[in-house]
Design a protein around this motif. Structure first.
Motif, PDB file in Angstrom:
ATOM      1  N   GLU A  85       0.871  -1.504   0.151  1.00 37.98           N
ATOM      2  CA  GLU A  85      -0.039  -0.054   0.027  1.00 37.98           C
ATOM      3  C   GLU A  85       0.950   1.177   0.049  1.00 37.98           C
ATOM      4  O   GLU A  85       0.706   2.239  -0.952  1.00 37.98           O
ATOM      5  CB  GLU A  85      -0.960  -0.030   1.307  1.00 37.98           C
ATOM      6  CG  GLU A  85      -1.993   1.269   1.350  1.00 37.98           C
ATOM      7  CD  GLU A  85      -2.732   0.907  -0.106  1.00 37.98           C
ATOM      8  OE1 GLU A  85      -3.149   1.896  -0.651  1.00 37.98           O
ATOM      9  OE2 GLU A  85      -3.355  -0.098  -0.422  1.00 37.98           O
ATOM     10  N   TYR A  93      -3.727  -2.959   1.062  1.00 31.56           N
ATOM     11  CA  TYR A  93      -5.071  -3.235   1.662  1.00 31.56           C
ATOM     12  C   TYR A  93      -5.980  -2.169   0.888  1.00 31.56           C
ATOM     13  O   TYR A  93      -7.110  -2.470   0.978  1.00 31.56           O
ATOM     14  CB  TYR A  93      -4.996  -2.536   3.226  1.00 31.56           C
ATOM     15  CG  TYR A  93      -4.617  -3.743   4.147  1.00 31.56           C
ATOM     16  CD1 TYR A  93      -5.308  -4.933   4.563  1.00 31.56           C
ATOM     17  CD2 TYR A  93      -3.060  -3.826   4.571  1.00 31.56           C
ATOM     18  CE1 TYR A  93      -4.846  -6.051   5.141  1.00 31.56           C
ATOM     19  CE2 TYR A  93      -2.771  -4.846   5.402  1.00 31.56           C
ATOM     20  CZ  TYR A  93      -3.774  -5.987   5.758  1.00 31.56           C
ATOM     21  OH  TYR A  93      -3.360  -7.113   6.424  1.00 31.56           O
ATOM     22  N   CYS A  94      -5.844  -1.148   0.341  1.00 34.16           N
ATOM     23  CA  CYS A  94      -6.559  -0.171  -0.381  1.00 34.16           C
ATOM     24  C   CYS A  94      -6.390  -0.122  -1.773  1.00 34.16           C
ATOM     25  O   CYS A  94      -6.506   0.946  -2.296  1.00 34.16           O
ATOM     26  CB  CYS A  94      -6.454   1.195   0.356  1.00 34.16           C
ATOM     27  SG  CYS A  94      -7.144   1.260   1.995  1.00 34.16           S
ATOM     28  N   SER A  98      -4.179   4.479  -1.363  1.00 36.49           N
ATOM     29  CA  SER A  98      -4.214   5.273  -0.112  1.00 36.49           C
ATOM     30  C   SER A  98      -2.601   5.608   0.424  1.00 36.49           C
ATOM     31  O   SER A  98      -2.616   6.534   1.095  1.00 36.49           O
ATOM     32  CB  SER A  98      -5.031   4.437   1.208  1.00 36.49           C
ATOM     33  OG  SER A  98      -3.947   3.558   1.697  1.00 36.49           O
ATOM     34  N   ILE A 103      -4.695   4.546   5.100  1.00 31.58           N
ATOM     35  CA  ILE A 103      -4.988   2.844   5.319  1.00 31.58           C
ATOM     36  C   ILE A 103      -6.381   2.851   5.994  1.00 31.58           C
ATOM     37  O   ILE A 103      -6.030   3.063   7.288  1.00 31.58           O
ATOM     38  CB  ILE A 103      -3.786   2.365   5.711  1.00 31.58           C
ATOM     39  CG1 ILE A 103      -2.512   2.590   4.807  1.00 31.58           C
ATOM     40  CG2 ILE A 103      -4.003   0.740   5.620  1.00 31.58           C
ATOM     41  CD1 ILE A 103      -1.285   1.565   5.251  1.00 31.58           C
ATOM     42  N   SER A 104      -7.043   2.076   5.631  1.00 26.30           N
ATOM     43  CA  SER A 104      -8.122   1.268   6.316  1.00 26.30           C
ATOM     44  C   SER A 104      -7.978  -0.013   6.251  1.00 26.30           C
ATOM     45  O   SER A 104      -7.989  -0.527   5.408  1.00 26.30           O
ATOM     46  CB  SER A 104      -9.578   1.890   6.245  1.00 26.30           C
ATOM     47  OG  SER A 104      -9.745   1.816   4.765  1.00 26.30           O
ATOM     48  N   HIS A 317     -14.262   4.502  -7.032  1.00 22.59           N
ATOM     49  CA  HIS A 317     -14.541   5.214  -5.572  1.00 22.59           C
ATOM     50  C   HIS A 317     -14.518   6.829  -5.951  1.00 22.59           C
ATOM     51  O   HIS A 317     -14.177   7.553  -4.957  1.00 22.59           O
ATOM     52  CB  HIS A 317     -13.442   4.983  -4.653  1.00 22.59           C
ATOM     53  CG  HIS A 317     -13.087   3.341  -4.502  1.00 22.59           C
ATOM     54  ND1 HIS A 317     -14.285   2.577  -4.069  1.00 22.59           N
ATOM     55  CD2 HIS A 317     -12.318   2.735  -4.741  1.00 22.59           C
ATOM     56  CE1 HIS A 317     -13.818   1.403  -4.181  1.00 22.59           C
ATOM     57  NE2 HIS A 317     -12.542   1.492  -4.545  1.00 22.59           N
TER      58      HIS A 317
END
Length: 320
Positions: A85, A93-94, A98, A103-104, A317
């Protein structure tokens, strides 16, 4: 929510701190070599992150900030996907969109990472209110620094959390530096925890370089929140031993102050404690460090071999 790692012994906590430090050192080395984008690190703050996160349950949610690596790794995030990431790769993860600052990880209960100073404080009340209205058992852990405590959002968030009886664990990682400004230049108080009393919120300050002390204080804080249904503020006194952003030569830092904190490095202190107590030998400690190095080397290779996102992903998105 899948189970997250919760070491019950100091050796497990030490291994997590080593993982965080080694991960961030890899980012520093990659940034120096021009292979990894510059980012904010949390070198020196590992005990604060590891101690807090390991006091949380799998039902708890996390909102963090631009120095999030320790929180994410302690929660169980895969270092390979984190590095991917940071490097803008699809296996992150994104999906590489990100970077390190946003990051989420929904499956780990990490709602968001915010690079806007204090923004996570603004959103913590909404997340906690949603938890409360939906009858969820988990609390919300909101990480921020002493710089964010100078923002209006800090006071607004504490005020609403107190007024609405929200289950929020406010965690101030007081690392003494607000970007390039020392806390003494911007903060009228030595301890951020002092402000909590104004909002009828219990608070405590703990040695943020002692992982056992942080873990114990965080467990007590979480227990208090669960018993009362009200917020709690825990301040960890620690120190960021690298610059605000990579690369940064820290020319603005008093060398004597930095050296004094380096002498209290949380990983060095924990390693010595483990050796002195007979739980580790020098050889087993070195072997553990080598295994962590190998894990990060594998993670880095995974990230470097991950493809970049396809051009059409730029339109995902996007809302207009």
């Amino acid at each position: 929510m899948p189970q997250t790692p919760h070491p019950n012994d100091l050796t497990g906590l030490y291994a997590q701190m080593l993982l965080v430090r080694t991960y961030e050192n890899a980012i520093v080395a990659g940034s120096t070599a021009g292979k990894v984008p510059g980012t904010c690190t949390s070198v020196g703050q590992e005990a604060a992150a590891v101690g807090i996160v390991n006091a949380l349950s799998g039902d708890d949610l996390i909102l963090t900030n631009h120095r999030s690596a320790g929180h994410l790794l302690a929660r169980g995030a895969d270092p390979g996907r984190l590095l991917a990431e940071v490097m803008g790769r699809s296996d992150g993860y994104c999906q590489g969109m990100s970077g390190s600052l946003h990051i989420s990880v929904k499956e780990l209960g990490v709602v968001l990472t915010s690079t806007i100073v204090g923004a996570e404080l603004s959103m913590a009340t909404g997340v906690a209110l949603a938890q409360q209205m939906q009858g969820q058992l988990g609390i919300v852990a909101c990480f921020f620094g002493d710089g964010a405590a100078c923002e209006g959002s800090f006071h607004e968030s504490l005020n609403l959390a107190s007024l609405w009886n929200l289950p929020i664990l406010y965690v101030c990682e007081n690392n003494h530096w607000q970007a390039f400004v020392h806390r003494r230049e911007a903060n009228s108080r030595d301890h951020v925890a002092d402000w909590a009393a104004s909002y009828r919120i219990p608070a405590a300050t703990v040695d943020g370089n002692d992982v056992s002390a942080v873990l114990a204080a965080a467990r007590q804080a979480r227990e208090t929140i669960r018993e009362t249904g009200r917020p709690y503020l825990l301040e960890t006194l620690t120190y960021r031993t690298r610059g605000h952003f990579e690369p940064d030569d820290q020319a603005y830092v008093d060398p004597a102050e930095r050296n004094a904190w380096l002498a209290r490095d949380p990983i060095t202190l924990c390693r010595q404690q483990l050796i002195d107590s007979g739980r580790l030998t020098v050889a087993t400690a070195d072997a553990l460090a080598a295994r962590v190095e190998d894990r990060i080397a594998t993670a880095l290779a995974f990230a470097e071999n991950s493809p970049y996102p396809q051009p059409e992903q730029m339109l995902r998105h996007i809302y207009a």
